[in-house]
Design a protein around this motif. Structure first.
Motif, PDB file in Angstrom:
ATOM      1  N   ALA A   1       0.766 -27.851  57.789  1.00 43.90           N
ATOM      2  CA  ALA A   1       1.979 -28.280  57.839  1.00 43.90           C
ATOM      3  C   ALA A   1       2.285 -29.335  58.738  1.00 43.90           C
ATOM      4  O   ALA A   1       2.802 -29.675  58.635  1.00 43.90           O
ATOM      5  CB  ALA A   1       3.154 -26.859  58.225  1.00 43.90           C
ATOM      6  N   PHE A   2       1.478 -29.493  59.795  1.00 46.98           N
ATOM      7  CA  PHE A   2       1.493 -30.412  61.277  1.00 46.98           C
ATOM      8  C   PHE A   2       0.731 -31.511  61.487  1.00 46.98           C
ATOM      9  O   PHE A   2       0.379 -31.760  62.233  1.00 46.98           O
ATOM     10  CB  PHE A   2       2.157 -30.026  62.269  1.00 46.98           C
ATOM     11  N   PRO A   3       0.477 -32.541  60.548  1.00 43.39           N
ATOM     12  CA  PRO A   3      -0.889 -33.431  60.753  1.00 43.39           C
ATOM     13  C   PRO A   3      -0.775 -34.280  62.002  1.00 43.39           C
ATOM     14  O   PRO A   3       0.822 -34.632  61.564  1.00 43.39           O
ATOM     15  CB  PRO A   3      -0.727 -34.167  58.821  1.00 43.39           C
ATOM     16  N   GLY A   4      -1.211 -34.059  62.532  1.00 43.83           N
ATOM     17  CA  GLY A   4      -1.130 -35.197  63.388  1.00 43.83           C
ATOM     18  C   GLY A   4      -0.004 -35.536  64.509  1.00 43.83           C
ATOM     19  O   GLY A   4       0.560 -35.859  64.939  1.00 43.83           O
ATOM     20  N   LYS A   5       0.654 -34.076  64.473  1.00 43.36           N
ATOM     21  CA  LYS A   5       1.368 -33.648  65.156  1.00 43.36           C
ATOM     22  C   LYS A   5       0.823 -32.290  66.859  1.00 43.36           C
ATOM     23  O   LYS A   5      -0.071 -31.690  66.257  1.00 43.36           O
ATOM     24  CB  LYS A   5       2.446 -32.720  65.298  1.00 43.36           C
ATOM     25  N   ARG A   6       0.338 -32.518  67.596  1.00 44.59           N
ATOM     26  CA  ARG A   6       0.332 -31.932  69.015  1.00 44.59           C
ATOM     27  C   ARG A   6       1.214 -30.407  68.760  1.00 44.59           C
ATOM     28  O   ARG A   6       1.960 -31.136  69.410  1.00 44.59           O
ATOM     29  CB  ARG A   6       0.126 -32.894  69.882  1.00 44.59           C
TER      30      ARG A   6
ATOM     31  N   ALA B   1      11.243 -26.852  64.144  1.00 45.25           N
ATOM     32  CA  ALA B   1      10.446 -26.526  63.185  1.00 45.25           C
ATOM     33  C   ALA B   1       9.104 -25.947  63.057  1.00 45.25           C
ATOM     34  O   ALA B   1       8.345 -25.069  61.930  1.00 45.25           O
ATOM     35  CB  ALA B   1       9.665 -28.325  62.476  1.00 45.25           C
ATOM     36  N   LEU B   2       8.468 -26.213  64.148  1.00 38.50           N
ATOM     37  CA  LEU B   2       7.139 -25.101  64.888  1.00 38.50           C
ATOM     38  C   LEU B   2       7.855 -23.763  65.019  1.00 38.50           C
ATOM     39  O   LEU B   2       7.131 -22.559  64.369  1.00 38.50           O
ATOM     40  CB  LEU B   2       6.616 -25.366  66.039  1.00 38.50           C
ATOM     41  N   THR B   3       8.404 -23.516  65.636  1.00 38.35           N
ATOM     42  CA  THR B   3       9.054 -22.457  65.492  1.00 38.35           C
ATOM     43  C   THR B   3       9.530 -21.778  64.410  1.00 38.35           C
ATOM     44  O   THR B   3       9.641 -20.141  64.420  1.00 38.35           O
ATOM     45  CB  THR B   3      10.095 -22.650  66.245  1.00 38.35           C
ATOM     46  N   ARG B   4      10.239 -22.196  63.462  1.00 39.99           N
ATOM     47  CA  ARG B   4      10.949 -21.615  62.093  1.00 39.99           C
ATOM     48  C   ARG B   4       9.689 -20.987  61.501  1.00 39.99           C
ATOM     49  O   ARG B   4       8.777 -20.273  60.314  1.00 39.99           O
ATOM     50  CB  ARG B   4      11.748 -22.291  61.388  1.00 39.99           C
ATOM     51  N   PHE B   5       8.555 -22.279  61.262  1.00 39.78           N
ATOM     52  CA  PHE B   5       7.080 -22.481  60.460  1.00 39.78           C
ATOM     53  C   PHE B   5       6.520 -20.807  60.942  1.00 39.78           C
ATOM     54  O   PHE B   5       5.795 -19.877  59.804  1.00 39.78           O
ATOM     55  CB  PHE B   5       6.325 -23.330  60.968  1.00 39.78           C
ATOM     56  N   VAL B   6       5.770 -20.898  62.180  1.00 42.63           N
ATOM     57  CA  VAL B   6       5.461 -19.357  62.449  1.00 42.63           C
ATOM     58  C   VAL B   6       6.209 -17.884  62.418  1.00 42.63           C
ATOM     59  O   VAL B   6       4.855 -17.144  62.004  1.00 42.63           O
ATOM     60  CB  VAL B   6       4.893 -19.882  64.167  1.00 42.63           C
ATOM     61  N   SER B   7       7.199 -18.485  62.681  1.00 47.82           N
ATOM     62  CA  SER B   7       8.077 -17.210  62.212  1.00 47.82           C
ATOM     63  C   SER B   7       7.857 -16.065  60.609  1.00 47.82           C
ATOM     64  O   SER B   7       7.240 -15.494  60.176  1.00 47.82           O
ATOM     65  CB  SER B   7       9.261 -17.174  62.486  1.00 47.82           C
ATOM     66  N   GLU B   8       8.222 -17.982  59.639  1.00 47.27           N
ATOM     67  CA  GLU B   8       8.039 -17.324  58.149  1.00 47.27           C
ATOM     68  C   GLU B   8       6.373 -17.220  57.959  1.00 47.27           C
ATOM     69  O   GLU B   8       5.904 -16.457  57.120  1.00 47.27           O
ATOM     70  CB  GLU B   8       8.939 -18.895  57.844  1.00 47.27           C
TER      71      GLU B   8
END
Length: 473
Positions: free
Chosen positions: A68-73, A188-195
């Motif tokens: 879901a987060f290509p290229g992101k640390r 975005a990260l917080t939302r994704f790991v919650s969903e």
């Protein structure tokens, strides 16, 4: 000696202790201690553990985050110890997203960090934490927060890597990188790991079953100890303590503060003071859930007649709440909107409170989305919330994925309608004032429909009375 007493640490050198006047709890180590403390210890050969059950599931979750987060640390911290007072800390519990993505649960180390470092093909994923110190270092004996002399054995990098099936590194090797996405700082990260937690896998559902099973045993314990609770000036604390013992003996603890609300206290939705009496003739509402060692928690409510039998008025309120719960359960089908479960329960609440003459309008008018809501005076909370590694799981999910989301197999949620007639509510007859009832069950959606994980805990008024009679006989 209490845990977390950092200021009882003796200074590592005589000279340093003489110059440090910051606290009168620090005392110098004698030179003889300093000369001998690092010697005379047996070797600690390490046998690497087999991977824990959740390791393979956590790897799948990490792969979803990476995609879901290509290229992101990405940086997912476990969190740190939190101060309770002065030099004492609360018991550490890792951030739920960290535990979900690593599989490291009640045994996770404070200040650990999970890092996704981008590569051409995805991410290199590393778990950073502070490995146990060698016994030749001052950390071993002089640091009450992490020193093994104080808190006991701590894990090694190799041991955790084998246990969780993940690359590990010492926390000292972690470097901050500009532009990284950090959990709870990046929306975005917080939302994704919650969903990501909206749909539970097989391991998670099994852990939910385990948490419910222990919780059921805790409710049995409470019923057995109701006579002791009625005899104590703070009987609600007796109930709370009985459940706490079960939670700690068979699980990690409670998933949230236990509500032991007797008499009028049952009308306060989050009554956790638990300092009241438990009076024969009253009802006691107990909302409690055991958190398993995996950190997955149950969330169950039962309302019990302290004397063992409901009065006619109590039974009428209780069975109305059960009717609402049954209606919500019947509405929970794959493909139905999550909030429609709440709507089914509220329809019953509106109809019965109108029938009893409590509403200034008809049930149909009360159910009007824009102008209604009069019945909500007696049930202001929602009927359901997602449940899992948090008691209110997936809370950062988008509304269209949560309340307006569609029920799907693998979702775990509560059904918990109630009726609460405050002791000073003049809109209801005197016979209803001070009565609060909630029935809460934990539900998992399957392809064939909803499954009540807590169905084995008595629910109907007749079943509850028989339950109390059986356990107190």
């Amino acid at each position: 000696m209490s845990t977390g007493e950092r200021d009882t640490i003796a200074e590592p050198t005589v000279e340093a202790s003489a110059e440090n006047g910051t606290t009168n709890r620090k005392q110098p180590f004698p030179q003889g201690f300093l000369d001998t403390i690092s010697t005379g210890w047996a070797e600690r050969p390490e046998t690497l553990p087999a991977p824990r059950a959740q390791a393979s599931y956590a790897a799948i979750r990490r792969a979803a985050v990476s995609a879901a987060f290509p290229g992101k640390r990405l940086v997912i911290p476990a969190g740190s110890l939190k101060q309770r007072s002065n030099d004492t800390d609360y018991v550490f519990r890792a951030h739920s997203a960290f535990a979900h993505l690593t599989g490291w649960a009640s045994d996770a180390e404070p200040d650990s960090v999970l890092v996704f470092a981008p590569t051409e093909n995805g991410h290199d994923i590393t778990l950073f934490f502070r490995e146990r110190a060698d016994r030749t270092t001052t950390e071993f004996y002089a640091d009450a927060t992490v020193g093994e002399f104080w808190i006991g054995p701590r894990p090694s990098l190799a041991g955790v890597a084998a246990d969780l099936q993940i690359t590990t590194a010492h926390l000292d090797e972690l470097e901050a990188v500009e532009g990284e996405l950090v959990l709870d700082e990046d929306e975005a990260l917080t939302r994704f790991v919650s969903e990501l937690r909206l749909i539970k896998d097989e391991f998670e559902i099994a852990e939910m079953r385990r948490a419910v099973e222990i919780t059921a045993n805790g409710f049995d314990d409470i019923i057995r100890e109701l006579p002791a609770a009625t005899a104590h000036a703070r009987g609600e604390r007796v109930v709370e303590g009985v459940f706490h013992r079960r939670a700690r003996e068979d699980g990690n603890g409670e998933g949230y503060d236990t509500i032991a609300a007797s008499g009028p206290h049952a009308c306060y939705l989050h009554w956790t003071r638990n300092d009241g009496t438990v009076v024969p003739g009253d009802l006691i509402l107990v909302d409690a859930g055991v958190e398993a060692d995996s950190l997955y928690t149950a969330d169950i409510t039962r309302t019990l007649p302290v004397s063992g039998t409901f009065t006619e008025v109590q039974r009428r309120v209780y069975e109305t709440v059960r009717e609402a719960a049954d209606a919500a359960f019947a509405a929970a089908k794959v493909g139905v909107r999550f909030r429609d479960v709440h709507g089914a329960a509220m329809k019953v609440i509106a109809e019965r409170t109108a029938e009893w003459g409590l509403l200034p309008v008809t049930a149909e008018e009360a159910l009007d989305a824009d102008k209604g809501g009069q019945h909500r005076r007696y049930m202001v909370h929602g009927t359901s919330h997602h449940l899992g590694i948090d008691v209110h799981d997936c809370a950062q999910a988008r509304r269209e994925m949560y309340y307006d989301g569609i029920l799907a197999p693998g979702m775990v949620f509560t059904i918990e309608p109630g009726l609460y007639f405050q002791i000073d509510d003049l809109t209801v007859p005197a016979e209803l004032r001070g009565i609060g009832v909630r029935i809460e069950d934990d539900i998992v959606m399957s392809e064939d429909g909803p499954v009540n994980l807590s169905a084995g805990i008595p629910r109907t008024a007749d079943e509850v009375e028989a339950w109390i009679a059986r356990l107190q006989s």
